[in-house]
Design a protein around this motif. Structure first.
Motif, PDB file in Angstrom:
ATOM      1  N   PRO A   1      68.467  79.433  41.356  1.00  0.00           N
ATOM      2  CA  PRO A   1      67.795  78.447  42.196  1.00  0.00           C
ATOM      3  C   PRO A   1      68.494  78.299  43.553  1.00  0.00           C
ATOM      4  CG  PRO A   1      69.062  77.353  40.496  1.00  0.00           C
ATOM      5  CD  PRO A   1      69.122  78.824  40.210  1.00  0.00           C
ATOM      6  N   THR A   2      67.718  77.961  44.573  1.00  0.00           N
ATOM      7  CA  THR A   2      68.258  77.725  45.907  1.00  0.00           C
ATOM      8  C   THR A   2      68.337  76.220  46.135  1.00  0.00           C
ATOM      9  OG1 THR A   2      67.342  79.800  46.722  1.00  0.00           O
ATOM     10  CG2 THR A   2      67.923  78.145  48.370  1.00  0.00           C
ATOM     11  N   LEU A   3      69.532  75.748  46.477  1.00  0.00           N
ATOM     12  CA  LEU A   3      69.788  74.322  46.673  1.00  0.00           C
ATOM     13  C   LEU A   3      69.903  74.006  48.153  1.00  0.00           C
ATOM     14  CD1 LEU A   3      72.737  73.900  44.129  1.00  0.00           C
ATOM     15  CD2 LEU A   3      70.306  73.741  43.669  1.00  0.00           C
ATOM     16  N   THR A   4      69.334  72.887  48.547  1.00  0.00           N
ATOM     17  CA  THR A   4      69.511  72.366  49.900  1.00  0.00           C
ATOM     18  C   THR A   4      70.126  70.987  49.754  1.00  0.00           C
ATOM     19  OG1 THR A   4      67.582  73.578  50.685  1.00  0.00           O
ATOM     20  CG2 THR A   4      68.379  71.784  52.072  1.00  0.00           C
ATOM     21  N   LEU A   5      71.216  70.763  50.466  1.00  0.00           N
ATOM     22  CA  LEU A   5      71.942  69.506  50.384  1.00  0.00           C
ATOM     23  C   LEU A   5      71.478  68.568  51.494  1.00  0.00           C
ATOM     24  CD1 LEU A   5      74.257  68.303  48.722  1.00  0.00           C
ATOM     25  CD2 LEU A   5      75.819  69.160  50.455  1.00  0.00           C
ATOM     26  N   ARG A   6      71.223  67.316  51.155  1.00  0.00           N
ATOM     27  CA  ARG A   6      70.825  66.300  52.138  1.00  0.00           C
ATOM     28  C   ARG A   6      71.802  65.143  52.031  1.00  0.00           C
ATOM     29  NH1 ARG A   6      64.492  67.043  52.184  1.00  0.00           N
ATOM     30  NH2 ARG A   6      64.617  69.164  52.942  1.00  0.00           N
TER      31      ARG A   6
ATOM     32  N   ALA B   1      79.324  77.103  51.881  1.00  0.00           N
ATOM     33  CA  ALA B   1      77.981  77.658  51.648  1.00  0.00           C
ATOM     34  C   ALA B   1      76.913  76.579  51.781  1.00  0.00           C
ATOM     35  CB  ALA B   1      77.916  78.307  50.266  1.00  0.00           C
ATOM     36  N   LEU B   2      77.163  75.375  51.251  1.00  0.00           N
ATOM     37  CA  LEU B   2      76.174  74.298  51.346  1.00  0.00           C
ATOM     38  C   LEU B   2      76.119  73.697  52.747  1.00  0.00           C
ATOM     39  CD1 LEU B   2      76.543  72.593  47.890  1.00  0.00           C
ATOM     40  CD2 LEU B   2      74.451  73.501  48.858  1.00  0.00           C
ATOM     41  N   GLN B   3      77.228  73.746  53.493  1.00  0.00           N
ATOM     42  CA  GLN B   3      77.221  73.250  54.865  1.00  0.00           C
ATOM     43  C   GLN B   3      76.386  74.153  55.770  1.00  0.00           C
ATOM     44  OE1 GLN B   3      81.468  73.148  55.522  1.00  0.00           O
ATOM     45  NE2 GLN B   3      81.488  70.905  55.523  1.00  0.00           N
ATOM     46  N   GLU B   4      76.347  75.421  55.451  1.00  0.00           N
ATOM     47  CA  GLU B   4      75.654  76.393  56.292  1.00  0.00           C
ATOM     48  C   GLU B   4      74.150  76.402  56.070  1.00  0.00           C
ATOM     49  OE1 GLU B   4      77.734  80.022  55.472  1.00  0.00           O
ATOM     50  OE2 GLU B   4      79.470  79.408  56.662  1.00  0.00           O
TER      51      GLU B   4
END
Length: 157
Positions: free
Chosen positions: A72-77, A97-100
């Motif tokens: 799965p692809t995660l996007t952090l908010r 990786a999540l910051q980018e």
């Protein structure tokens, strides 16, 4: 049959049995294993942090079911004004990786845990007060003071 012949036959039988491969003894053994069709990704997120997967937003404590071998692809908010301190997936630092931007998890072959921590003191108050109320109050007071000063000067003129 004498003792010597019986002993020789037993020794010969033992040698033949020992020479047989191990799989000959296990020919009737059946091993079974249950492989799950999906795994669970558990989220341990600081207050206000959201994770989006396939357009669905999740919060702290949510459990996401992911089909086995899917990535799965995660996007952090993050909340307004918050700064990411650390993101960890199953003991592996994935902060950068999540910051980018969106981050694709490795293939899910077991349950997983995503932990996201914010830098202390960087998020806005939970009430949603971004300081706009204070700004409007200050401007109103200043305008009122200017009007009062203007009126008092007219009276003295």
């Amino acid at each position: 049959m004498n003792k010597k012949t019986a002993s020789l036959l037993l020794t010969l039988l033992a040698a033949v049995l020992l020479a047989l491969p191990g799989r000959a003894w296990a020919a009737d053994t059946t091993l079974t294993a249950q492989v799950p069709a999906s795994h669970t990704l558990t989220l341990a997120l600081d207050a206000g942090v959201r994770v989006t997967v396939n357009g669905v937003s999740y919060k702290n404590g949510d459990r996401i079911t992911v089909p086995r071998h899917q990535s799965p692809t995660l996007t952090l908010r993050l909340p307004a004004g918050a700064v990411l301190e650390k993101a960890d997936y199953n003991g592996r630092d994935v902060t950068r990786a999540l910051q980018e931007g969106p981050y694709r998890l490795p293939s899910m072959e077991s349950d997983g845990l995503l932990t996201v921590t914010l830098r202390p003191g960087t998020s806005q108050p939970a009430t949603g007060d971004t300081g706009a109320t204070l700004y409007v109050l200050c401007v109103s007071l200043a305008a009122g003071a200017l009007l009062t000063l203007g009126r008092s000067r007219k009276k003295h003129s």
